[in-house]
Scaffold this motif. Structure first.
Motif, PDB file in Angstrom:
ATOM      1  N   TYR A 296      59.094  59.730  53.988  1.00  0.00           N
ATOM      2  CA  TYR A 296      59.953  59.501  52.827  1.00  0.00           C
ATOM      3  C   TYR A 296      59.540  60.309  51.603  1.00  0.00           C
ATOM      4  CZ  TYR A 296      62.694  56.715  49.495  1.00  0.00           C
ATOM      5  OH  TYR A 296      63.560  56.298  48.519  1.00  0.00           O
ATOM      6  N   ASP A 297      58.291  60.171  51.166  1.00  0.00           N
ATOM      7  CA  ASP A 297      57.862  60.840  49.940  1.00  0.00           C
ATOM      8  C   ASP A 297      57.870  62.358  50.062  1.00  0.00           C
ATOM      9  OD1 ASP A 297      57.579  58.422  48.778  1.00  0.00           O
ATOM     10  OD2 ASP A 297      55.408  58.451  48.591  1.00  0.00           O
ATOM     11  N   GLN A 298      57.711  62.863  51.273  1.00  0.00           N
ATOM     12  CA  GLN A 298      57.721  64.313  51.468  1.00  0.00           C
ATOM     13  C   GLN A 298      59.037  64.920  51.014  1.00  0.00           C
ATOM     14  OE1 GLN A 298      58.339  65.821  55.476  1.00  0.00           O
ATOM     15  NE2 GLN A 298      56.709  67.337  55.200  1.00  0.00           N
TER      16      GLN A 298
ATOM     17  N   VAL B  21      64.116  71.252  59.921  1.00  0.00           N
ATOM     18  CA  VAL B  21      63.087  70.255  60.193  1.00  0.00           C
ATOM     19  C   VAL B  21      61.821  70.643  59.444  1.00  0.00           C
ATOM     20  CG1 VAL B  21      61.738  69.085  61.978  1.00  0.00           C
ATOM     21  CG2 VAL B  21      64.080  69.861  62.481  1.00  0.00           C
ATOM     22  N   LEU B  22      61.314  69.742  58.617  1.00  0.00           N
ATOM     23  CA  LEU B  22      60.095  70.011  57.876  1.00  0.00           C
ATOM     24  C   LEU B  22      58.873  69.750  58.746  1.00  0.00           C
ATOM     25  CD1 LEU B  22      60.884  68.435  54.370  1.00  0.00           C
ATOM     26  CD2 LEU B  22      61.345  70.762  55.209  1.00  0.00           C
ATOM     27  N   GLY B  23      57.780  70.450  58.452  1.00  0.00           N
ATOM     28  CA  GLY B  23      56.524  70.183  59.127  1.00  0.00           C
ATOM     29  C   GLY B  23      55.829  68.980  58.510  1.00  0.00           C
TER      30      GLY B  23
ATOM     31  N   LEU C  68      51.076  55.870  54.214  1.00  0.00           N
ATOM     32  CA  LEU C  68      50.803  57.255  54.562  1.00  0.00           C
ATOM     33  C   LEU C  68      49.852  57.365  55.750  1.00  0.00           C
ATOM     34  CD1 LEU C  68      51.410  60.166  53.831  1.00  0.00           C
ATOM     35  CD2 LEU C  68      49.497  60.115  52.210  1.00  0.00           C
ATOM     36  N   ARG C  69      48.886  56.464  55.817  1.00  0.00           N
ATOM     37  CA  ARG C  69      47.927  56.530  56.934  1.00  0.00           C
ATOM     38  C   ARG C  69      48.580  56.242  58.290  1.00  0.00           C
ATOM     39  NH1 ARG C  69      46.106  51.650  54.309  1.00  0.00           N
ATOM     40  NH2 ARG C  69      46.638  49.785  55.510  1.00  0.00           N
ATOM     41  N   ASP C  70      49.762  55.581  58.254  1.00  0.00           N
ATOM     42  CA  ASP C  70      50.445  55.260  59.506  1.00  0.00           C
ATOM     43  C   ASP C  70      51.431  56.334  59.936  1.00  0.00           C
ATOM     44  OD1 ASP C  70      49.122  52.815  59.586  1.00  0.00           O
ATOM     45  OD2 ASP C  70      50.693  51.789  58.429  1.00  0.00           O
ATOM     46  N   VAL C  71      51.760  57.245  59.024  1.00  0.00           N
ATOM     47  CA  VAL C  71      52.793  58.234  59.306  1.00  0.00           C
ATOM     48  C   VAL C  71      52.472  59.100  60.517  1.00  0.00           C
ATOM     49  CG1 VAL C  71      53.902  60.333  58.420  1.00  0.00           C
ATOM     50  CG2 VAL C  71      53.761  58.291  56.980  1.00  0.00           C
ATOM     51  N   PRO C  72      51.250  59.695  60.626  1.00  0.00           N
ATOM     52  CA  PRO C  72      50.986  60.571  61.774  1.00  0.00           C
ATOM     53  C   PRO C  72      51.195  59.894  63.125  1.00  0.00           C
ATOM     54  CG  PRO C  72      49.288  60.841  60.112  1.00  0.00           C
ATOM     55  CD  PRO C  72      50.094  59.665  59.698  1.00  0.00           C
TER      56      PRO C  72
ATOM     57  N   PHE D 167      65.126  61.047  57.342  1.00  0.00           N
ATOM     58  CA  PHE D 167      63.680  60.864  57.439  1.00  0.00           C
ATOM     59  C   PHE D 167      63.299  60.342  58.826  1.00  0.00           C
ATOM     60  CE2 PHE D 167      65.345  59.928  53.254  1.00  0.00           C
ATOM     61  CZ  PHE D 167      64.615  60.756  52.417  1.00  0.00           C
ATOM     62  N   VAL D 168      62.203  60.877  59.357  1.00  0.00           N
ATOM     63  CA  VAL D 168      61.676  60.348  60.614  1.00  0.00           C
ATOM     64  C   VAL D 168      61.041  58.988  60.373  1.00  0.00           C
ATOM     65  CG1 VAL D 168      60.079  60.717  62.530  1.00  0.00           C
ATOM     66  CG2 VAL D 168      61.314  62.663  61.544  1.00  0.00           C
ATOM     67  N   THR D 169      60.267  58.863  59.301  1.00  0.00           N
ATOM     68  CA  THR D 169      59.666  57.574  58.943  1.00  0.00           C
ATOM     69  C   THR D 169      60.068  57.224  57.518  1.00  0.00           C
ATOM     70  OG1 THR D 169      57.624  58.516  58.029  1.00  0.00           O
ATOM     71  CG2 THR D 169      57.677  58.104  60.391  1.00  0.00           C
ATOM     72  N   GLU D 170      60.255  55.915  57.268  1.00  0.00           N
ATOM     73  CA  GLU D 170      60.614  55.436  55.937  1.00  0.00           C
ATOM     74  C   GLU D 170      59.738  54.238  55.577  1.00  0.00           C
ATOM     75  OE1 GLU D 170      64.870  55.012  55.131  1.00  0.00           O
ATOM     76  OE2 GLU D 170      65.262  55.881  57.108  1.00  0.00           O
ATOM     77  N   TYR D 171      59.303  54.206  54.341  1.00  0.00           N
ATOM     78  CA  TYR D 171      58.577  53.055  53.800  1.00  0.00           C
ATOM     79  C   TYR D 171      57.343  52.696  54.636  1.00  0.00           C
ATOM     80  CZ  TYR D 171      63.029  52.811  51.433  1.00  0.00           C
ATOM     81  OH  TYR D 171      64.156  53.134  50.720  1.00  0.00           O
ATOM     82  N   SER D 172      56.735  53.701  55.235  1.00  0.00           N
ATOM     83  CA  SER D 172      55.494  53.494  55.981  1.00  0.00           C
ATOM     84  C   SER D 172      54.308  53.896  55.115  1.00  0.00           C
ATOM     85  CB  SER D 172      55.491  54.340  57.266  1.00  0.00           C
ATOM     86  OG  SER D 172      56.520  53.951  58.137  1.00  0.00           O
TER      87      SER D 172
END
Length: 365
Positions: free
Chosen positions: A265-267, A205-207, A169-173, A162-167
């Protein structure tokens, strides 16, 4: 079996299903045939759960340090207060503290090579907060000063980082940057090579956006993800994408790759668990030590009912042992490398392999 590994197991949350899982796992004779299990916990709590679960013909050999371990039995090191309170089915400050005491005690011995690998039983989600961490991976990253450490979900069908974990959702982008994607791709590539002995990993790599805006049409895909993939390819990493997550999993495209990098993560985790949770475990990549854990949580709702499934903990134990063996093999290979013969000096080997992956170029059809 000679030179069996000393495998540490932390007892997790004393109020959750961890002891049930541990007892069920260690009751199997084959575990002691494969390794020397050393539980970090409380003999008193273990005896309590044995009585609650009405388990017969099971005992633990109490030792003070790993070198005293009986190689034919399951061992336990008492590292928490004998008066630790068990409150079935509730995460409490006391149970969180007991979980962290056992974890830190085991990690200290892992650092001194007194045990070879560490497997973690489930502990409460709030147990890491006092150490200013939101998860096991974040806690270990801080402990070992490896901020790029990443949870790597591993099953028989796929591996996922995962690129981001436990973030939130609004912070992910804001965290999806070329730099972060590149770091994770480099870590994933190195881990697949060193810890799983995959010589030429293919990484999907997922979008970030849904299929209608994925490919190279979405802003993040066109401006961030695609350039990061191109840069990774220039560094010799066979990264391919970006793929819209829904089609990628529904059409089983993951079968064509050695690993997947999800943007958040959830993706990825929902599809991962739906496809193959039974054989899965989590390995923390990017550390100098080997730690693995079950994907099962503490399951406070079923404590004491003999409903816990130890398969996830077994998967984590096997995963940690496999990674240890793979690392040792790679170290030995680096000492005695095989001769290299250049049979494709005028071609880009990565590109040749990429084009051989049927179907990866037609995601926008």
């Amino acid at each position: 079996m000679e030179n069996r590994l000393n495998v540490g197991i932390t007892h997790g949350d004393v109020n959750g299903i961890s002891y049930e899982l541990i007892i069920k796992l260690l009751a199997e004779n084959r575990i002691c045939e494969l390794c020397v299990p050393i539980l970090y916990g409380s003999p008193k709590v273990a005896a309590y759960y044995r009585k609650v679960l009405n388990v017969e013909n099971f005992s633990l050999n109490t030792i003070r340090e790993p070198r005293e371990a009986n190689s034919k039995r399951s061992n336990i090191i008492n590292c928490v207060d004998d008066n630790v309170k068990v409150d079935l089915g509730k995460e409490t400050p006391e149970s969180d503290q007991a979980a962290m005491i056992a974890l830190k005690y085991a990690l200290d011995q892992l650092d001194r090579n007194e045990i070879d690998v560490l497997t973690l039983a489930p502990q409460g989600p709030e147990s890491f907060l006092k150490d200013e961490a939101n998860s096991l991976t974040e806690y270990l990253a801080k402990r070992y000063n490896t901020p790029g450490a990443m949870s790597l979900f591993v099953s028989e069908k796929m591996k996922m980082g995962f690129v981001t974990e436990y973030s939130k959702l609004r912070d992910v982008p804001h965290q999806i940057t070329q730099k972060n994607i590149m770091k994770k791709l480099m870590l994933l590539d190195d881990t697949l090579r060193m810890d799983f002995t995959i010589s030429k990993p293919k990484i999907a790599v997922l979008g970030l956006n849904p299929q209608v805006n994925c490919g190279q049409n979405g802003d993040e895909e066109a401006n961030i993800i695609v350039p990061a993939i191109d840069r990774a390819r220039q560094e010799g990493i066979m990264a391919i994408g970006p793929f819209p997550a829904d089609r990628f999993f529904s059409e089983a495209m993951y079968e064509k790759f050695d690993a997947i990098l999800a943007m958040y993560y959830d993706q990825g985790v929902a599809a991962f668990k739906a496809i193959d949770e039974e054989s899965a475990a989590c390995y923390v990549a990017g550390l100098p030590v080997i730690c693995a854990t079950s994907l099962t949580d503490a399951r406070y709702d079923i404590v004491g009912q003999d409903l816990g499934d130890e398969q996830g903990l077994r998967n984590a134990l096997y995963l940690a042992m496999d990674v240890f063996v793979h690392r040792e093999q790679n170290i030995e290979l680096q000492k005695n490398p095989l001769p290299h013969y250049d049979i494709a000096s005028n071609s880009n080997e990565s590109d040749l392999n990429v084009e051989q992956i049927e179907g990866v170029r037609d995601i926008d059809d």
